[in-house]
Design an enzyme around this catalytic site. Structure first.
Site, PDB file in Angstrom:
ATOM      1  N   LEU A 124     -15.952   3.762 -19.351  1.00  0.00           N
ATOM      2  CA  LEU A 124     -17.145   3.729 -19.972  1.00  0.00           C
ATOM      3  C   LEU A 124     -16.863   2.950 -21.359  1.00  0.00           C
ATOM      4  O   LEU A 124     -17.347   2.105 -21.690  1.00  0.00           O
ATOM      5  CB  LEU A 124     -17.631   5.647 -20.558  1.00  0.00           C
ATOM      6  CG  LEU A 124     -18.318   5.413 -22.236  1.00  0.00           C
ATOM      7  CD1 LEU A 124     -19.074   4.605 -21.356  1.00  0.00           C
ATOM      8  CD2 LEU A 124     -17.917   6.266 -22.461  1.00  0.00           C
ATOM      9  N   ALA A 167     -11.518  16.144  -6.574  1.00  0.00           N
ATOM     10  CA  ALA A 167     -11.005  16.344  -5.511  1.00  0.00           C
ATOM     11  C   ALA A 167     -10.142  16.022  -4.914  1.00  0.00           C
ATOM     12  O   ALA A 167      -8.598  17.015  -4.421  1.00  0.00           O
ATOM     13  CB  ALA A 167     -12.294  16.739  -4.499  1.00  0.00           C
ATOM     14  N   SER A 168      -9.755  15.096  -4.831  1.00  0.00           N
ATOM     15  CA  SER A 168      -9.102  14.385  -4.306  1.00  0.00           C
ATOM     16  C   SER A 168      -7.723  14.502  -5.040  1.00  0.00           C
ATOM     17  O   SER A 168      -5.979  14.355  -4.595  1.00  0.00           O
ATOM     18  CB  SER A 168      -9.272  12.653  -3.368  1.00  0.00           C
ATOM     19  OG  SER A 168      -9.259  11.511  -5.140  1.00  0.00           O
ATOM     20  N   LYS A 169      -7.884  14.027  -6.278  1.00  0.00           N
ATOM     21  CA  LYS A 169      -6.713  14.547  -6.699  1.00  0.00           C
ATOM     22  C   LYS A 169      -5.694  15.723  -7.068  1.00  0.00           C
ATOM     23  O   LYS A 169      -4.900  15.753  -7.311  1.00  0.00           O
ATOM     24  CB  LYS A 169      -7.282  14.099  -8.689  1.00  0.00           C
ATOM     25  CG  LYS A 169      -6.921  12.675  -8.801  1.00  0.00           C
ATOM     26  CD  LYS A 169      -6.096  10.971  -8.368  1.00  0.00           C
ATOM     27  CE  LYS A 169      -4.642  12.080  -9.697  1.00  0.00           C
ATOM     28  NZ  LYS A 169      -3.796  10.694  -9.240  1.00  0.00           N
ATOM     29  N   TYR A 194     -13.662  11.981  -6.180  1.00  0.00           N
ATOM     30  CA  TYR A 194     -12.722  11.408  -7.713  1.00  0.00           C
ATOM     31  C   TYR A 194     -11.244  12.749  -7.659  1.00  0.00           C
ATOM     32  O   TYR A 194     -10.429  13.011  -7.345  1.00  0.00           O
ATOM     33  CB  TYR A 194     -12.395  10.339  -8.555  1.00  0.00           C
ATOM     34  CG  TYR A 194     -11.612  10.557  -9.683  1.00  0.00           C
ATOM     35  CD1 TYR A 194     -10.119   9.755  -8.977  1.00  0.00           C
ATOM     36  CD2 TYR A 194     -11.492  11.515 -10.844  1.00  0.00           C
ATOM     37  CE1 TYR A 194      -9.237   9.589  -9.872  1.00  0.00           C
ATOM     38  CE2 TYR A 194     -10.630  11.105 -11.978  1.00  0.00           C
ATOM     39  CZ  TYR A 194      -9.449  10.291 -11.215  1.00  0.00           C
ATOM     40  OH  TYR A 194      -8.335  10.186 -12.465  1.00  0.00           O
ATOM     41  N   VAL A 251     -25.758   4.989 -21.129  1.00  0.00           N
ATOM     42  CA  VAL A 251     -25.251   5.740 -21.606  1.00  0.00           C
ATOM     43  C   VAL A 251     -25.565   6.907 -20.080  1.00  0.00           C
ATOM     44  O   VAL A 251     -27.232   7.193 -19.658  1.00  0.00           O
ATOM     45  CB  VAL A 251     -25.834   6.623 -22.820  1.00  0.00           C
ATOM     46  CG1 VAL A 251     -24.592   8.045 -22.722  1.00  0.00           C
ATOM     47  CG2 VAL A 251     -24.880   5.527 -23.609  1.00  0.00           C
ATOM     48  N   ASP A 298     -28.431  10.533 -15.187  1.00  0.00           N
ATOM     49  CA  ASP A 298     -27.647  10.730 -14.851  1.00  0.00           C
ATOM     50  C   ASP A 298     -27.241  10.906 -13.711  1.00  0.00           C
ATOM     51  O   ASP A 298     -27.446  11.052 -12.293  1.00  0.00           O
ATOM     52  CB  ASP A 298     -27.369  12.013 -15.054  1.00  0.00           C
ATOM     53  CG  ASP A 298     -26.604  12.924 -16.194  1.00  0.00           C
ATOM     54  OD1 ASP A 298     -25.504  11.924 -16.473  1.00  0.00           O
ATOM     55  OD2 ASP A 298     -26.280  14.386 -16.247  1.00  0.00           O
ATOM     56  N   ARG A 299     -25.761  10.813 -13.902  1.00  0.00           N
ATOM     57  CA  ARG A 299     -24.410  10.737 -12.877  1.00  0.00           C
ATOM     58  C   ARG A 299     -24.763  11.962 -12.445  1.00  0.00           C
ATOM     59  O   ARG A 299     -24.629  12.715 -12.629  1.00  0.00           O
ATOM     60  CB  ARG A 299     -22.993  10.747 -13.457  1.00  0.00           C
ATOM     61  CG  ARG A 299     -22.078  10.961 -11.951  1.00  0.00           C
ATOM     62  CD  ARG A 299     -20.631  10.743 -12.690  1.00  0.00           C
ATOM     63  NE  ARG A 299     -20.140   8.977 -14.216  1.00  0.00           N
ATOM     64  CZ  ARG A 299     -18.766   9.067 -14.157  1.00  0.00           C
ATOM     65  NH1 ARG A 299     -18.144  10.041 -14.709  1.00  0.00           N
ATOM     66  NH2 ARG A 299     -18.462   7.870 -14.061  1.00  0.00           N
ATOM     67  N   ASP A 326       0.462  -0.800   0.367  1.00  0.00           N
ATOM     68  CA  ASP A 326      -0.311  -0.293   0.105  1.00  0.00           C
ATOM     69  C   ASP A 326       1.309   1.576   0.320  1.00  0.00           C
ATOM     70  O   ASP A 326       1.386   1.279   0.446  1.00  0.00           O
ATOM     71  CB  ASP A 326      -0.843  -0.102   1.532  1.00  0.00           C
ATOM     72  CG  ASP A 326      -1.823   0.798   1.054  1.00  0.00           C
ATOM     73  OD1 ASP A 326      -1.460   1.928   1.046  1.00  0.00           O
ATOM     74  OD2 ASP A 326      -3.595   0.432   1.667  1.00  0.00           O
ATOM     75  N   GLY A 353     -23.588  15.637 -10.438  1.00  0.00           N
ATOM     76  CA  GLY A 353     -22.442  16.393 -10.975  1.00  0.00           C
ATOM     77  C   GLY A 353     -21.577  15.555 -11.698  1.00  0.00           C
ATOM     78  O   GLY A 353     -20.588  16.473 -11.916  1.00  0.00           O
ATOM     79  N   THR A 383      -4.888  14.131 -13.654  1.00  0.00           N
ATOM     80  CA  THR A 383      -6.162  14.149 -14.192  1.00  0.00           C
ATOM     81  C   THR A 383      -6.908  15.675 -14.826  1.00  0.00           C
ATOM     82  O   THR A 383      -6.220  16.416 -14.053  1.00  0.00           O
ATOM     83  CB  THR A 383      -7.165  13.198 -13.839  1.00  0.00           C
ATOM     84  OG1 THR A 383      -8.543  13.905 -14.620  1.00  0.00           O
ATOM     85  CG2 THR A 383      -7.304  13.459 -12.506  1.00  0.00           C
ATOM     86  N   ASP A 384      -7.534  15.625 -15.879  1.00  0.00           N
ATOM     87  CA  ASP A 384      -7.509  16.390 -16.554  1.00  0.00           C
ATOM     88  C   ASP A 384      -8.978  17.163 -15.586  1.00  0.00           C
ATOM     89  O   ASP A 384      -9.188  18.334 -15.410  1.00  0.00           O
ATOM     90  CB  ASP A 384      -7.956  17.137 -17.914  1.00  0.00           C
ATOM     91  CG  ASP A 384      -9.134  16.063 -18.150  1.00  0.00           C
ATOM     92  OD1 ASP A 384      -9.593  14.770 -17.567  1.00  0.00           O
ATOM     93  OD2 ASP A 384      -9.664  15.982 -19.738  1.00  0.00           O
ATOM     94  N   GLU A 385      -9.773  16.302 -14.796  1.00  0.00           N
ATOM     95  CA  GLU A 385     -10.698  16.576 -14.191  1.00  0.00           C
ATOM     96  C   GLU A 385     -10.938  17.984 -13.095  1.00  0.00           C
ATOM     97  O   GLU A 385     -11.538  17.911 -12.507  1.00  0.00           O
ATOM     98  CB  GLU A 385     -11.518  15.353 -13.431  1.00  0.00           C
ATOM     99  CG  GLU A 385     -11.491  14.409 -14.630  1.00  0.00           C
ATOM    100  CD  GLU A 385     -12.528  12.988 -14.144  1.00  0.00           C
ATOM    101  OE1 GLU A 385     -13.013  12.757 -12.899  1.00  0.00           O
ATOM    102  OE2 GLU A 385     -12.361  11.537 -15.315  1.00  0.00           O
TER     103      GLU A 385
END
Ligand code: NAD
Ligand code: TYD
Length: 364
Positions: A205, A167-169, A165, A221, A296-297, A66, A299, A139-141
């Site tokens: 996806l 926010a943590s990145k 996800y 979708v 939808d997902r 870990d 957010g 990531t670009d997110e």
């Protein structure tokens, strides 16, 4: 004239995951004289089988562990005289971060901090060698969501992460950046768009659609299907990471993207078309009949797009694989590698799948 390259002793975290394993293949093939340590906890997303053929070669060692385990990392960096970390280990799936954000904070924030601290100690003890590198893969997110009329993300776009996800990145990116500014430690950050290609875990996806077509299952979708992602073939990403480690300027951030913005619904239709052409005896054909619009997902970011001018002009990297070529290769890969993905559809995975898709099951 051939230029001398000093062999590296590199830890690749997350090397049993999707991008990590592709990077391990890239590195082993390109730098057979390097010492390569794969550090991976083998969570649901890690698969040692993926890199098993490489373990037979003497220069790769697999360590199950870990990234939050400081004493394990200290020992590894010391005994293997590590000079480079390519840090890819993460909890990586947005839908899972919505169901359970805690693991994302633990691995992505605490785990990255633990690695940075361990590497800082080693780098300082060795009198801060100039050729040490810590590459933090992100990531670009972290940049949030774009409207249709917005220009693509650049390295100076403000961070606006929207999911647990991203926010943590974002938190881990800030730590990597701070270690350069505070201690002078040679960290580099890359922010990449959505990847696709071989060894992609079934929940994402593209593999999900390929596998569901092969199983004759619904193709869910989210929302109206108009969300846009900027797709990059994973092998192009690995070449970019290699370029940044060798040529990037410490303390800098590089955006990586394929300049391939595609709406989700168009991508799913293209995958159906490719599967209809390339797959034999599909359970449901034409496979477009399986497309189901679902709730939808929460957010759900509307659009991501990367401006990769900096890495192109400063380091000379450009993507080589077009989305048409890459998707065709990927569809063929999922057709030819059922032995790789079938065992991943475990009861644990089915349980996860049920949870996500029962919440979104209402067709819209
Ligand atoms: P993945 O989920 O396929 O693989 C993650 C790997 O990390 C797995 O092998 C898992 O076992 C390992 N891991 C998880 N927690 C760990 C821990 N605590 N300690 C050690 N190992 C642990 O992810 P991926 O898609 O290959 O992404 C790799 C990296 O690239 C991530 O940091 C992700 O944020 C980033 N990224 C991914 C994409 C994409 O499209 N997949 C795009 C841009 C950036
Ligand atoms: P995903 O592969 O989860 O990557 P990310 O959320 O990190 O971009 O999803 C890519 C896009 O596809 C995203 O807009 C969500 C959408 N999507 C679906 O429409 N259906 C699905 O079953 C999945 C997994 C994703």
């Amino acid at each position: 004239m051939t230029s001398f390259r000093k062999p590296r002793k590199i830890v690749i975290t997350g090397g049993a995951g999707f991008i990590g394993s592709n990077l391990v293949y890239h590195w082993c093939n390109k730098y057979p004289g390097d010492r390569i340590i794969v550090l991976d906890a083998l969570t649901y997303a890690g698969n040692r089988q993926t890199i098993a053929p490489l373990e037979e070669k003497g220069n790769l060692k697999f360590v199950q562990g870990d990234i939050c385990d400081r004493s394990l990392i200290d020992e590894l960096l010391e005994t293997e005289s590590i000079d480079t970390i390519a840090h890819l280990a993460a909890e990586s799936h947005v839908d899972r971060s919505i169901l359970g954000p805690g693991a994302f904070v633990q691995t992505n924030v605490v785990g990255t901090f633990t690695l940075l601290e361990a590497f800082r100690q080693r780098w300082q003890k060795q009198n801060q060698p100039a050729d040490y590198r810590f590459l933090h893969v992100s990531t670009d997110e972290v940049y949030g969501s774009l409207e249709l009329e917005d220009p693509p993300f650049t390295e100076t776009t403000p961070y606006t992460p929207n999911s647990p996800y991203s926010a943590s990145k974002a938190g881990s990116d800030h730590l990597a950046r701070a270690y350069y500014h505070t201690y002078g430690m040679p960290t580099l950050i890359t922010n990449c768009s959505n990847n696709y290609g071989p060894y992609h875990f079934p929940e994402k996806l593209i593999p999900l659609m390929c596998i569901n077509i092969l199983l004759g299952k619904a193709l869910p979708v989210y929302g109206d299907g108009q969300n846009i992602r900027d797709w990059l073939y994973v092998k192009d990403h690995c070449r970019a990471l290699d370029t940044v480690i060798h040529q990037g300027t410490p303390g800098e951030t590089y955006n990586i993207g394929g300049n391939n913005e595609v709406k989700n619904i168009d991508l799913v239709r293209l995958l159906c078309k490719l599967m209809d052409e390339l797959g034999d005896e599909l359970p449901v054909s034409p496979s477009e009949q399986l497309i189901t619009f679902v709730k939808d997902r929460p957010g759900h970011d509307r659009r991501y797009a990367i401006d990769a001018t900096k890495i192109k002009t400063e380091l000379g990297w450009t993507p080589q694989v077009t989305v048409e070529e890459g998707l065709s290769q990927t569809v063929k890969w999922y057709l030819q590698n059922r032995d790789w993905w079938k065992p991943l559809l475990s009861p644990e995975y089915q349980n996860y799948y049920q949870k996500v898709y029962s919440e979104r099951s209402t067709p819209v």
